[in-house]
Design an enzyme around this catalytic site. Structure first.
Site, mmCIF file in Angstrom:
data_model
loop_
_atom_site.group_PDB
_atom_site.id
_atom_site.type_symbol
_atom_site.label_atom_id
_atom_site.label_comp_id
_atom_site.label_asym_id
_atom_site.label_seq_id
_atom_site.Cartn_x
_atom_site.Cartn_y
_atom_site.Cartn_z
ATOM 1 C CG ASP A 228 -3.970 -17.537 -10.182
ATOM 2 O OD1 ASP A 228 -4.487 -17.090 -11.323
ATOM 3 O OD2 ASP A 228 -2.672 -17.459 -10.643
ATOM 4 C CG ASP B 115 0.980 -19.667 -9.767
ATOM 5 O OD1 ASP B 115 0.540 -19.200 -9.661
ATOM 6 O OD2 ASP B 115 1.973 -20.599 -10.193
#
Length: 751
Positions: free
Chosen positions: A438, A639
């Site tokens: 990400d 996350d």
């Protein structure tokens, strides 16, 4: 202690099932774990159970129609026990293990002292007067007092139609002892047949001594495998100083309640999680963040259990206590991971389960073969070889091969800020050939700040628009929204009352104010609602995107009112970590919901060859599935809440420790620090752990493959070699110790 004894109710049709983990006592070998597991699974009311020999624990999923005391009673019936209803089960187990170790140490020393004269007489002075009686007098306490546990455990197992390592030891030493007693009192039985009446008191005694030495070394080595867990638990202070009115009072940490005011002085460990109420200090949070520099703590700042206060004193309000603290969650994660079984262990468990019965069969066949095919000493040889087979066969080495390596590997990970939830991910990680990253909070710092705002007209004419923007972003949960609200707050903007606030996944948010619909989000959101772009705003947005800034648009139903540039610094270590992964031949992809220009700028800066922009959360999971369909083993690193679907889909899921709780719950690994260099380290740890497991299994199998035929007398027809039962006992002890010792080498490897 909640880190060990956790309860989670699971509804299944009409029954409620409870899942708990308990320490197990009394297990002495891998076959014991199989016995405990099978007896638990056979217990009425138990849906499923699993036992780990290396960390001496069992998880049990049982119905509310049965009590844990009933399950404990069933476990005790086969010679083992569960630690239940203890205030601190882990500590109770530690205390019991320490007492067991001390008792074993005393028994082992006494067994050695008594066995030495027996061995000397048996090997060099076998014809001395009353030699057999002296040896019998010395061997009796060794076999039946110092070795009584082998016999009692073997009996309890036999009552339930089971067998374990104790069965082999009890049979081998018992047969050797009683055969020797017969030959001592009825020597003429053999003399009349022209044979010498051999006695094997030294074999029976020395086998007990050698196996006791092996178990002592094994217990010592096994305690070292969980040293990382002990260090984590050692971070928890035992007592805490709380403030009641103006009075300071010291209480056990277990009695701390939420909202208690706690006083922390210089050099003290912080006992629970909370927020600073008064005072300023610097706190060493390296055990949580991995960062060596102490963090300043002032009013409102969060503090965490296990971290160490430096110079100043402060007071803080307890917000998370007991098993809810960050440290307790870390301990629980490490504990559960060390108790989990990788796929390879399931096969080993099956082999260990049938190992002892197979060895008993081989020993019987060996005895029969020598009786039928042997020479004039056929009975002596039959006895020696069958006893040697029983002694040398060791399921312990086989059973310890995988769990000890897993325990040390997971402990090594914990020391390096890599928390591993289950053994399967540790086994699989070294095979990863594609990694999905990400962007926000993973490659970048995850601390976005507003760098610029471009309004369509003079911003003073749009005071109410700024109020609407502030109100909408205040309600949004997106990290970028927080950056906007912080920026507008500095301009002393107050929110207005909105209606119909809606979050649009992967796009932004919408809301109504004064009968007008407003939008805040990405370019897709604006285009989907066919809202007009101002030329100046459009060109400014393009400039910002080239500088790797994320652009958020604010619009009403007709036109874009403003564009906002949000920058998120790239972590200093991101490029280094990505280069390391690519040099290992791993394809690294960046998937982000951000626009193409920003994604391209970030990818270029960190040296990424593959990236995708404007990706929806569901599209991340679909992309992982696509890679998996092509045969790739995929790891996902994220996350945020929006990464949870992709994390669940990936073969190996890794959460950044400062991310959302959902991401960390879903992920099988968590990096406590935000440093991406931990990813190559995690993969290297997996490779070294699996290598160690393979080495352990190889030697465990080879040992038995070579040892059992030798013990059965395979070489006797060729060179007259018969393996002495004493040597067989020493070899058996050495095999377990060598496997554990090889696993402990992992503690010293450099990642």
């Amino acid at each position: 202690m909640e880190t060990i004894n956790r309860t989670s109710p699971i509804k299944d049709k009409m029954n409620i099932f409870i899942k708990q983990t308990f320490p197990v006592t009394g297990m002495t070998c891998a076959a014991c774990a199989i016995s405990v597991e099978s007896i638990l699974k056979d217990t009425e009311g138990v849906k499923d159970a699993g036992v780990n020999y290396a960390n001496q624990s069992a998880w049990i999923e049982y119905s509310d129609t049965v009590t844990i005391e009933e399950i404990q009673s069933r476990t005790r019936s086969v010679g083992y026990d569960l630690i239940v209803n203890a205030e601190d089960p882990f500590q109770e187990q530690q205390d019991q293990q320490q007492r067991h170790y001390e008792a074993l140490k005393k028994r082992t020393i006494l067994a050695i002292l008594l066995s030495i004269p027996i061995a000397i007489i048996g090997m060099f002075f076998m014809d001395m007067p009353y030699g057999n009686y002296i040896m019998m007098a010395l061997a009796t306490p060794v076999v039946f007092y110092l070795g009584k546990n082998f016999f009692s455990n073997a009996y309890k197992q036999a009552k339930h139609g089971k067998a374990n390592m104790d069965t082999l030891v009890a049979l081998s030493t018992g047969i050797a002892y009683f055969f020797s007693v017969f030959n001592t009192f009825f020597a003429e039985f053999w003399h009349e047949r022209g044979l010498h009446a051999h006695v094997y008191f030294e074999a029976a005694a020395v086998i007990i001594a050698f196996i006791s030495i092996g178990k002592l070394l094994e217990e010592k080595a096994k305690s070292n495998t969980s040293s990382a867990l002990k260090k984590l638990i050692g971070l928890q202070p035992k007592t805490v100083r709380i403030k009641v009115g103006n009075i300071e009072k010291e209480i056990p940490v277990a009695e701390v309640q939420i909202a208690n005011i706690i006083i922390v002085k210089p050099g003290e460990k912080i006992p629970v999680d909370g927020s600073v109420m008064r005072g300023v200090s610097f706190v060493d949070e390296s055990m949580i963040s991995g960062e060596p520099i102490p963090v300043e703590k002032s009013l409102g700042e969060k503090v965490f259990a296990g971290t160490i206060n430096q110079k100043g004193s402060f007071e803080f309000k307890a917000e998370k206590v007991g098993g809810d603290t960050v440290l307790a969650q870390i301990i629980k994660m490490v504990q559960e991971a060390q108790g989990s079984k990788p796929p390879v262990q399931k096969l080993v468990d099956k082999i260990a389960g049938i190992f002892v019965p197979v060895v008993l069969l081989i020993a019987i066949l060996t005895f029969i073969s020598w009786m039928l095919l042997g020479n004039e000493n056929n009975l002596t040889h039959a006895l020696l070889t069958s006893v040697s087979v029983l002694v040398i066969a060791c399921p312990c080495a086989l059973g310890l091969a995988t769990p000890t390596a897993i325990m040390v590997g997971i402990g090594k990970g914990a020391e390096n800020n890599i928390l591993i939830k289950d053994a399967e991910s540790l086994e699989l990680a070294h095979k990863v050939d594609a990694i999905i990253l990400d962007k926000t909070g993973t490659i970048t710092e995850g601390k976005p700040v507003v760098s610029d705002i471009e309004w369509k007209n003079n911003k003073n004419d749009f005071f109410h628009s700024r109020q609407v923007l502030y109100a909408m972003e205040s309600l949004s949960e997106h990290p970028l929204a927080e950056a906007v609200t912080i920026h507008l707050k500095q301009e002393i903007v107050s929110p207005v009352a909105l209606t119909n606030f809606t979050s649009i996944t992967g796009r932004g948010v919408s809301a109504n104010y004064d009968d007008i619909t407003y939008y805040v989000g990405n370019k897709k959101l604006i285009e989907e609602h066919q809202i007009n772009f101002d030329e100046m705003i459009f060109s400014r947005a393009e400039e910002w995107q080239k500088d790797a800034k994320t652009v958020v648009y604010f619009a009403n139903e007709k036109e874009v009112l403003a564009c906002i540039a949000i920058s998120d610094k790239i972590k200093l270590t991101s490029k280094e970590a990505i280069v390391k992964l690519q040099n290992k031949g791993i394809a690294v992809y960046m998937l982000t919901g951000d626009n193409h220009q920003t994604a391209a700028a970030v990818a270029n800066e960190v040296g990424l060859q593959h990236y995708r922009a404007e990706v929806m959360p569901s599209e991340k999971a679909a992309f992982i599935k696509e890679l998996q369909s092509k045969g790739h083993i995929v790891a996902m690193v994220g996350d945020g809440i929006n990464d949870s679907h992709a994390l669940a889909q990936a073969d190996v899921s890794i959460a950044m420790g400062k991310g959302s709780d959902i991401a960390m719950d879903v992920a099988k690994m968590t990096l406590i620090t935000s440093d991406l260099n931990m990813i190559p380290k995690a993969l290297e740890l997996s490779r070294k752990t699996i290598t160690t497991i393979k080495q352990n299994l190889f030697w465990a199998f080879i040992y038995n493959l070579i040892g059992i035929p030798l013990a059965a007398g395979l070489l006797y027809p060729y060179n007259g070699f018969l393996l002495d039962p004493m040597i067989a006992g020493a070899a058996m002890a050495l095999s377990s110790v060598s496997v554990v010792g090889n696993s402990l080498r992992l503690k010293g490897v450099k990642l």
